[in-house]
Structure formats: structure tokens, C-alpha cells
Design a protein around this motif. Structure first.
Motif, PDB file in Angstrom:
ATOM      1  N   ILE A  13       0.954  -1.177  -0.102  1.00  0.00           N
ATOM      2  CA  ILE A  13       0.124   0.039  -0.006  1.00  0.00           C
ATOM      3  C   ILE A  13       0.945   1.132  -0.040  1.00  0.00           C
ATOM      4  N   GLU A  14       0.574   2.092  -0.708  1.00  0.00           N
ATOM      5  CA  GLU A  14       1.033   3.405  -0.785  1.00  0.00           C
ATOM      6  C   GLU A  14       0.737   4.356   0.328  1.00  0.00           C
ATOM      7  N   LEU A 247      -6.874  -8.883   9.656  1.00  0.00           N
ATOM      8  CA  LEU A 247      -6.618  -8.050   8.383  1.00  0.00           C
ATOM      9  C   LEU A 247      -7.370  -8.157   7.371  1.00  0.00           C
ATOM     10  N   GLN A 248      -7.915  -9.394   7.135  1.00  0.00           N
ATOM     11  CA  GLN A 248      -8.847  -9.625   6.121  1.00  0.00           C
ATOM     12  C   GLN A 248     -10.171  -8.764   6.190  1.00  0.00           C
ATOM     13  N   LYS A 249     -10.322  -8.325   7.318  1.00  0.00           N
ATOM     14  CA  LYS A 249     -11.404  -7.629   7.469  1.00  0.00           C
ATOM     15  C   LYS A 249     -11.244  -6.167   7.504  1.00  0.00           C
ATOM     16  N   GLN A 250      -9.856  -5.762   7.358  1.00  0.00           N
ATOM     17  CA  GLN A 250      -9.659  -4.458   7.160  1.00  0.00           C
ATOM     18  C   GLN A 250     -10.048  -3.626   5.833  1.00  0.00           C
ATOM     19  N   ASN A 251     -10.467  -2.605   5.767  1.00  0.00           N
ATOM     20  CA  ASN A 251     -10.971  -1.802   4.706  1.00  0.00           C
ATOM     21  C   ASN A 251      -9.818  -1.444   3.754  1.00  0.00           C
ATOM     22  N   ARG A 252     -10.140  -1.574   2.379  1.00  0.00           N
ATOM     23  CA  ARG A 252      -9.092  -1.313   1.379  1.00  0.00           C
ATOM     24  C   ARG A 252      -9.373  -0.229   0.281  1.00  0.00           C
ATOM     25  N   ASP A 253     -11.006   0.146   0.549  1.00  0.00           N
ATOM     26  CA  ASP A 253     -11.348   1.244  -0.433  1.00  0.00           C
ATOM     27  C   ASP A 253     -10.572   2.454  -0.219  1.00  0.00           C
ATOM     28  N   PRO A 289     -17.081   1.875   8.754  1.00  0.00           N
ATOM     29  CA  PRO A 289     -15.898   1.767   9.331  1.00  0.00           C
ATOM     30  C   PRO A 289     -16.107   2.913  10.440  1.00  0.00           C
ATOM     31  N   GLU A 290     -15.320   2.523  11.523  1.00  0.00           N
ATOM     32  CA  GLU A 290     -15.196   3.427  12.762  1.00  0.00           C
ATOM     33  C   GLU A 290     -14.106   3.354  13.690  1.00  0.00           C
ATOM     34  N   ALA A 291     -13.679   4.344  14.579  1.00  0.00           N
ATOM     35  CA  ALA A 291     -12.577   4.400  15.227  1.00  0.00           C
ATOM     36  C   ALA A 291     -12.532   3.285  16.441  1.00  0.00           C
ATOM     37  N   TYR A 292     -13.519   3.045  16.898  1.00  0.00           N
ATOM     38  CA  TYR A 292     -13.527   2.057  18.233  1.00  0.00           C
ATOM     39  C   TYR A 292     -12.643   0.930  17.824  1.00  0.00           C
ATOM     40  N   SER A 293     -13.185   0.015  16.673  1.00  0.00           N
ATOM     41  CA  SER A 293     -12.715  -1.225  16.427  1.00  0.00           C
ATOM     42  C   SER A 293     -11.223  -0.770  15.583  1.00  0.00           C
ATOM     43  N   THR A 294     -11.171   0.340  15.028  1.00  0.00           N
ATOM     44  CA  THR A 294      -9.832   0.592  14.356  1.00  0.00           C
ATOM     45  C   THR A 294      -8.822   0.818  15.272  1.00  0.00           C
ATOM     46  N   LYS A 307       4.579  -4.479  13.267  1.00  0.00           N
ATOM     47  CA  LYS A 307       5.570  -3.375  13.348  1.00  0.00           C
ATOM     48  C   LYS A 307       4.680  -1.899  12.910  1.00  0.00           C
ATOM     49  N   SER A 308       4.759  -0.828  13.544  1.00  0.00           N
ATOM     50  CA  SER A 308       4.191   0.263  13.413  1.00  0.00           C
ATOM     51  C   SER A 308       4.162   0.910  12.003  1.00  0.00           C
ATOM     52  N   ASP A 309       5.353   0.467  11.571  1.00  0.00           N
ATOM     53  CA  ASP A 309       5.490   0.989   9.936  1.00  0.00           C
ATOM     54  C   ASP A 309       5.031  -0.044   9.176  1.00  0.00           C
ATOM     55  N   ASP A 310       4.407  -1.057   9.495  1.00  0.00           N
ATOM     56  CA  ASP A 310       3.828  -2.333   8.386  1.00  0.00           C
ATOM     57  C   ASP A 310       2.615  -1.357   7.753  1.00  0.00           C
ATOM     58  N   PRO A 311       2.492  -1.611   6.550  1.00  0.00           N
ATOM     59  CA  PRO A 311       1.466  -1.024   5.860  1.00  0.00           C
ATOM     60  C   PRO A 311       0.014  -1.186   6.372  1.00  0.00           C
ATOM     61  N   SER A 312      -0.203  -2.088   7.052  1.00  0.00           N
ATOM     62  CA  SER A 312      -1.644  -2.339   7.705  1.00  0.00           C
ATOM     63  C   SER A 312      -1.916  -1.458   8.832  1.00  0.00           C
ATOM     64  N   ILE A 313      -0.809  -1.195   9.602  1.00  0.00           N
ATOM     65  CA  ILE A 313      -0.869  -0.388  10.728  1.00  0.00           C
ATOM     66  C   ILE A 313      -0.853   1.124  10.396  1.00  0.00           C
ATOM     67  N   THR A 314       0.056   1.573   9.470  1.00  0.00           N
ATOM     68  CA  THR A 314       0.420   2.976   8.676  1.00  0.00           C
ATOM     69  C   THR A 314      -1.006   3.340   8.262  1.00  0.00           C
ATOM     70  N   SER A 315      -1.781   2.643   7.466  1.00  0.00           N
ATOM     71  CA  SER A 315      -2.989   3.126   6.851  1.00  0.00           C
ATOM     72  C   SER A 315      -4.112   3.190   8.056  1.00  0.00           C
ATOM     73  N   ALA A 316      -4.046   2.066   9.150  1.00  0.00           N
ATOM     74  CA  ALA A 316      -4.906   2.317  10.242  1.00  0.00           C
ATOM     75  C   ALA A 316      -4.477   3.765  10.753  1.00  0.00           C
ATOM     76  N   LEU A 317      -3.462   3.957  11.199  1.00  0.00           N
ATOM     77  CA  LEU A 317      -3.313   5.384  11.677  1.00  0.00           C
ATOM     78  C   LEU A 317      -3.570   6.467  11.152  1.00  0.00           C
ATOM     79  N   ASN A 318      -3.485   6.377   9.744  1.00  0.00           N
ATOM     80  CA  ASN A 318      -3.526   7.592   8.945  1.00  0.00           C
ATOM     81  C   ASN A 318      -5.034   7.839   9.036  1.00  0.00           C
ATOM     82  N   TRP A 319      -6.006   6.647   8.921  1.00  0.00           N
ATOM     83  CA  TRP A 319      -7.408   6.732   8.849  1.00  0.00           C
ATOM     84  C   TRP A 319      -7.743   7.362  10.122  1.00  0.00           C
TER      85      TRP A 319
END
Length: 367
Positions: A13-14, A247-253, A289-294, A307-319
Motif C-alpha cells: 500500500i502506498e 487483516l482480512q476484515k480491514q478496509n481497502r477502499d 468503518p469507525e474508530a473504536y474497532s480501528t 510493526k508500526s511501519d507495517d502497511p496495515s498499521i500505517t494505513s490504520a493510523l492515517n485513517w
């Protein structure tokens, strides 16, 4: 702590080199205002001691608040008052008047819920403050916890039929908090503990395994968290399986990239044997999507070694950064009922969302 490369499940993910900012001071102010509202809310409480009643350390408004508030700004906000309430309840003894007694069955739910919450919050506090051994007050909390443990290893827990925190199924989430407390409390438990204590912990482990619902990813996330603090709950393979499912439930749109939706984490039963045949009338945003579960899942994944720099975490924190409200909060709506703005419980899930979003963002900055 496991090592997990979520890019295998997530894909590349960019991410921006300059993540959006969030306002810690406003988050702290919003949480302080909500905690003060709850502590002073004029709900009838039973007396605790000669000084009168105290407000319960509620799962929604003052619970996670105590974990995050000292990390947001200098000072601990209302933590001193909250923990003084906890101290008073413990000092009053095991016969202290319960928070709720009606309808029938509420008494044991009240005892179990208070015992778990009290022990969990005190254990997290003392570990955060760097204690080497559990204080006498925390030991008293553990004595109260074991007093109310059932023979099967679990505890009774509030069942108000409100997902996800107050239902029969939430007993599993609650017991996970007990496991976190046991594994976190300074110097309290190890595998060489006295047989009586080890036997109680083994009962808890067995109950968590027997009551596990792999389809309830909210509960699975909490079990993953518990397994990072108390050994013997999950194998490394089982930990990675839970991470993959989350991670399979994490949004990608594009709009909600990196977020989770609480509504999608389980086939919620509202304490019935099967899911409702017709979805309850909910706020239109309750399924989004909401902030409690995120915040909750991002924080737990980092605790589990992602890791905090993993794309899954980076995108979650940016959201999360992009969705903080001007007043400092993150708004989340009940997945159980569409509450009126005049309902005192209207902001309960937003209280949890704001606390967990802040915890996740702070953990991402620390890692």
C-alpha cells in the motif's frame, strides 16, 4: 511476542511520507469532559462507605480513559479520583453494596464485572508506573477477583444485551481482561506460582479456550491481546491465524483504507441463540468503518508484534488521524440501538473510540 509480516495478507500500500497530524490536547480535553460528566452523573448509586456512593468505573467512559489519559498530556486528568473510588470499594470489603442487584441474576454479574474491571485497571496502572511488585491494594483486588471466579473458570458479567461490551458472549472479552491483568501485574504470577493460584489461572485458560468463538473477531482480538500478556492461551500459529483474520476484515477502499467496522467483526446475537432475523434499527453510520474497532485492533496488533511501519498499521493510523473530530473526539455509534442524542448513553461508544484511537496513535509513535 511474534513476528508477522502482514504485507502478505494486505498487499503493498502506498503511504504518505508525511502522515496527517492529530490533536492530543483536544483528545485529552474531550475525554476529561466525558469522564467528569460520568463521575458527576446523578444516577442513583448504593453507598460504598461512610463518605457515600461512588460512580462505577464504567467499561465505556472511565475504563480505557485511565489507560490513555496519563500518556496524552502532562498530568493524569481525573485518574486520581477514579482510582480513589476503586480504592474505597476495595477497602470497604467483599460485602460492599453492589452496583446493581435487579433483575434477578444482576448481583453476580455486578460482582464479577467489578472484580475484573478493578483488577485490570490497577494492574495496568502499576505496570505503567514501573512497579516491581504488586501493591497490597492490587493483591486485594486479585483476592476479590478469585472470590468471584466460577467453578468453570469464568466470571459472570453484565448482560444488558448491548453488543459488544454487555452481553452473555462478552463474558469471553471480560475474562480476557482478567488474563491481561494476571500477566501484567508486577511480580504477581509466573508458572512457579503456588498451586492454588496456578490452579485458578489454569481454570481461566481452559475456560477461554472452551468458550472461544473463532467467528467473533472482536473476541478473538481480545484473546490475541491476552495471549501477549499471559502464556498458554494461544500457540504462535493460532496468534498468526487471528492476525490474518483481522487483516482480512480491514478496509481497502480509498475512502476508508486501513479501518475496521465493529458491525462486521461478528454475527452479533444480542444475547440470543441466533442472530436477529431482522437487523435492529441502527444509526446509518453504525455499520460503517469507525474508530473504536480501528483503534482497538491497531493497538492490539502492535502489541502482538506487527510493526508500526507495517502497511496495515500505517494505513490504520492515517485513517484515525484523518477522522478525528474538531472537538478532539472520534465518533462511533451503537451497533445495538439507534440512540437519541438526549439519551445519556448516546456517546458511550464514542468515549471508548476516542480512548482506543488515542492509545493506538500513541503506540504507533512510540514503536
Amino acid at each position: 511476542m511474534m513476528l508477522f509480516n502482514s504485507s502478505l495478507a494486505w498487499g503493498q500500500i502506498e503511504t504518505s511520507d508525511k502522515p496527517p497530524q492529530w490533536n492530543k490536547i483536544k483528545a485529552a480535553q474531550w475525554l476529561d469532559n466525558r469522564a467528569l460528566w460520568w463521575l458527576d452523573y446523578p444516577i442513583k448509586q448504593t453507598p460504598t462507605d461512610h463518605n457515600g456512593a461512588v460512580q462505577c468505573n464504567a467499561c465505556h467512559t472511565t475504563h480505557t480513559y485511565t489507560l490513555v489519559r496519563p500518556k496524552l498530556t502532562q498530568g493524569a486528568g481525573l485518574n486520581e479520583r477514579i482510582f480513589d473510588n476503586i480504592r474505597r470499594r476495595l477497602v470497604a470489603g467483599p460485602g460492599v453494596a453492589p452496583w446493581f442487584v435487579n433483575p434477578p441474576g444482576r448481583l453476580t454479574q455486578s460482582r464479577g464485572s467489578e472484580a475484573i474491571n478493578t483488577t485490570y485497571l490497577l494492574a495496568m496502572k502499576e505496570a505503567r508506573e514501573g512497579a516491581l511488585q504488586s501493591s497490597p491494594l492490587l493483591i486485594t483486588a486479585f483476592e476479590r477477583l478469585w472470590l468471584h471466579q466460577r467453578a468453570d473458570g469464568g466470571w459472570d458479567w453484565f448482560n444488558f444485551t448491548y453488543e459488544p461490551l454487555a452481553t452473555i458472549e462478552a463474558q469471553h472479552f471480560a475474562a480476557c481482561q482478567a488474563a491481561v491483568a494476571i500477566g501484567t501485574a508486577p511480580g504477581y504470577f509466573n508458572e512457579n506460582a503456588l498451586p492454588a493460584l496456578k490452579g485458578r489461572v489454569d481454570k481461566l485458560r481452559n475456560w477461554l479456550k472452551a468458550s472461544r468463538n473463532p467467528n467473533n473477531l472482536f473476541g478473538e482480538a481480545w484473546l490475541l491481546f491476552a495471549s501477549t500478556r499471559l502464556q498458554g492461551l494461544l500457540t504462535p500459529q493460532e496468534q498468526n491465524q487471528i492476525i490474518s483474520k483481522l487483516l482480512q476484515k480491514q478496509n481497502r477502499d480509498e475512502v476508508n483504507k486501513g479501518s475496521w467496522a465493529l458491525y462486521e467483526l461478528n454475527d452479533w446475537r444480542y444475547s440470543e441463540k441466533t442472530a436477529p432475523t431482522k437487523p435492529r434499527k441502527l444509526h446509518p453510520d453504525a455499520r460503517k468503518p469507525e474508530a473504536y474497532s480501528t483503534g482497538l485492533i491497531a493497538y492490539i496488533l502492535m502489541q502482538a508484534g506487527v510493526k508500526s511501519d507495517d502497511p496495515s498499521i500505517t494505513s490504520a493510523l492515517n485513517w484515525l488521524r484523518n477522522n478525528q473530530q474538531p472537538d478532539g473526539s472520534w465518533r462511533t455509534y451503537s451497533i445495538s440501538v439507534n440512540r437519541s442524542k438526549d439519551d445519556p448513553a448516546y456517546l458511550f461508544l464514542s468515549d471508548e473510540a476516542t480512548a482506543w484511537a488515542s492509545l493506538a496513535l500513541l503506540e504507533g509513535e512510540r514503536s
